[in-house]
Design a protein around this motif. Structure first.
Motif, PDB file in Angstrom:
ATOM      1  N   MET A 118      40.930  65.541  58.367  1.00  0.00           N
ATOM      2  CA  MET A 118      40.170  64.606  59.202  1.00  0.00           C
ATOM      3  C   MET A 118      39.274  63.785  58.286  1.00  0.00           C
ATOM      4  SD  MET A 118      39.043  67.013  62.389  1.00  0.00           S
ATOM      5  CE  MET A 118      38.971  68.605  61.591  1.00  0.00           C
ATOM      6  N   THR A 119      39.030  62.534  58.647  1.00  0.00           N
ATOM      7  CA  THR A 119      38.222  61.665  57.791  1.00  0.00           C
ATOM      8  C   THR A 119      37.203  60.870  58.591  1.00  0.00           C
ATOM      9  OG1 THR A 119      39.772  59.830  57.938  1.00  0.00           O
ATOM     10  CG2 THR A 119      40.092  61.368  56.119  1.00  0.00           C
ATOM     11  N   THR A 120      36.116  60.522  57.893  1.00  0.00           N
ATOM     12  CA  THR A 120      35.146  59.537  58.361  1.00  0.00           C
ATOM     13  C   THR A 120      34.988  58.542  57.212  1.00  0.00           C
ATOM     14  OG1 THR A 120      33.200  60.681  57.465  1.00  0.00           O
ATOM     15  CG2 THR A 120      33.896  61.304  59.695  1.00  0.00           C
ATOM     16  N   ASP A 121      34.049  57.631  57.334  1.00  0.00           N
ATOM     17  CA  ASP A 121      33.824  56.674  56.241  1.00  0.00           C
ATOM     18  C   ASP A 121      33.409  57.374  54.949  1.00  0.00           C
ATOM     19  OD1 ASP A 121      34.457  54.529  57.821  1.00  0.00           O
ATOM     20  OD2 ASP A 121      32.379  54.046  58.315  1.00  0.00           O
ATOM     21  N   ARG A 122      32.588  58.430  55.067  1.00  0.00           N
ATOM     22  CA  ARG A 122      32.064  59.103  53.871  1.00  0.00           C
ATOM     23  C   ARG A 122      32.764  60.400  53.509  1.00  0.00           C
ATOM     24  NH1 ARG A 122      25.975  60.334  53.699  1.00  0.00           N
ATOM     25  NH2 ARG A 122      26.504  61.547  55.534  1.00  0.00           N
ATOM     26  N   LEU A 123      33.398  61.060  54.471  1.00  0.00           N
ATOM     27  CA  LEU A 123      33.875  62.422  54.270  1.00  0.00           C
ATOM     28  C   LEU A 123      35.338  62.592  54.628  1.00  0.00           C
ATOM     29  CD1 LEU A 123      31.036  64.361  56.159  1.00  0.00           C
ATOM     30  CD2 LEU A 123      31.098  63.763  53.736  1.00  0.00           C
ATOM     31  N   TYR A 124      35.905  63.678  54.118  1.00  0.00           N
ATOM     32  CA  TYR A 124      37.157  64.189  54.674  1.00  0.00           C
ATOM     33  C   TYR A 124      37.075  65.709  54.710  1.00  0.00           C
ATOM     34  CZ  TYR A 124      39.009  64.923  49.869  1.00  0.00           C
ATOM     35  OH  TYR A 124      39.210  65.309  48.570  1.00  0.00           O
ATOM     36  N   LEU A 125      37.702  66.260  55.718  1.00  0.00           N
ATOM     37  CA  LEU A 125      37.783  67.699  55.901  1.00  0.00           C
ATOM     38  C   LEU A 125      39.243  68.083  55.770  1.00  0.00           C
ATOM     39  CD1 LEU A 125      35.060  66.996  57.308  1.00  0.00           C
ATOM     40  CD2 LEU A 125      35.576  68.792  58.946  1.00  0.00           C
ATOM     41  N   ARG A 126      39.509  69.167  55.042  1.00  0.00           N
ATOM     42  CA  ARG A 126      40.862  69.691  54.943  1.00  0.00           C
ATOM     43  C   ARG A 126      40.795  71.199  54.737  1.00  0.00           C
ATOM     44  NH1 ARG A 126      41.753  71.497  50.002  1.00  0.00           N
ATOM     45  NH2 ARG A 126      41.109  70.318  48.181  1.00  0.00           N
ATOM     46  N   SER A 127      41.936  71.841  54.983  1.00  0.00           N
ATOM     47  CA  SER A 127      42.021  73.284  54.802  1.00  0.00           C
ATOM     48  C   SER A 127      41.805  73.628  53.329  1.00  0.00           C
ATOM     49  CB  SER A 127      43.383  73.801  55.245  1.00  0.00           C
ATOM     50  OG  SER A 127      43.572  73.588  56.612  1.00  0.00           O
ATOM     51  N   PRO A 128      41.051  74.687  53.052  1.00  0.00           N
ATOM     52  CA  PRO A 128      40.872  75.130  51.662  1.00  0.00           C
ATOM     53  C   PRO A 128      42.194  75.613  51.067  1.00  0.00           C
ATOM     54  CG  PRO A 128      39.266  76.157  53.128  1.00  0.00           C
ATOM     55  CD  PRO A 128      40.285  75.487  54.000  1.00  0.00           C
ATOM     56  N   ASP A 129      42.340  75.457  49.750  1.00  0.00           N
ATOM     57  CA  ASP A 129      43.508  76.008  49.068  1.00  0.00           C
ATOM     58  C   ASP A 129      43.095  76.563  47.709  1.00  0.00           C
ATOM     59  OD1 ASP A 129      43.727  73.921  47.028  1.00  0.00           O
ATOM     60  OD2 ASP A 129      44.668  72.663  48.540  1.00  0.00           O
TER      61      ASP A 129
END
Length: 190
Positions: free
Chosen positions: A14-25
């Motif tokens: 998922m993304t915003t202008d400043r961030l992205y979230l993703r599953s850890p690996d």
């Protein structure tokens, strides 16, 4: 069932202008260990006691196994929070204790590295997660608990539309002691 399809594979980024979230690996280990190490004093008062090997590769591997178990058992999803500008790891957010059926509810846990605290990153990540949980996972209720003295976390939850619901006595063992927590919740109708 939407949720079953989602959990059969890694959670979407998922993304915003400043961030992205993703599953850890596994490739996140070095950045995660470095951020947690520099943030240890900042995080320990709010978290369960850290194992002696908490910042080792084995400690991180155990965390990844737990994250994968959440997904495989349809009980949650974990994300790391990154800055889009430079891909720096900022913190993490986890949806856990997911209950389907009549409840349609889950719980948030989150942490932000000390260098990034107070800059609005977690507020942005929680807002993104709330929208995803309601729109994609079709949850009805989200909960988060915070220690009574953790005013920054309480302000964060209030800004994200969560409402205080009461005190849970000796709810979690934090830094080695059973501690009361304030429960906050947000409904899809809020």
């Amino acid at each position: 069932m939407i949720f079953g399809r989602f959990l059969s594979q890694p959670a979407p980024a998922m993304t915003t202008d400043r961030l992205y979230l993703r599953s850890p690996d596994a490739g996140d280990f070095e950045a995660w260990a470095a951020l947690r190490a520099v943030s240890r004093e900042h995080l320990q008062p709010w978290e369960p006691s850290w194992a002696d090997d908490a910042l080792t590769r084995d400690g991180f591997r155990r965390r990844l196994i737990w994250f994968d178990r959440l997904r495989r058992t349809d009980t949650g999803a974990a994300f790391f929070i990154f800055a889009r500008q430079n891909n720096a790891l900022l913190g993490g957010i986890t949806l856990s204790n997911l209950r389907r059926g009549a409840a349609q509810c889950g719980e948030f846990g989150y942490w932000i590295g000390k260098p990034y605290a107070g800059q609005g990153h977690m507020s942005e990540a929680i807002t993104m997660m709330v929208a995803w949980c309601f729109a994609e996972l079709k949850l009805h209720r989200l909960e988060a608990a915070t220690l009574p003295e953790n005013q920054p976390s309480q302000r964060l939850l209030l800004r994200a539309g969560f409402k205080p619901e009461g005190l849970m006595r000796e709810y979690l063992k934090i830094d080695g002691v059973w501690r009361d927590h304030r429960l906050y919740a947000r409904l899809v109708t809020d």
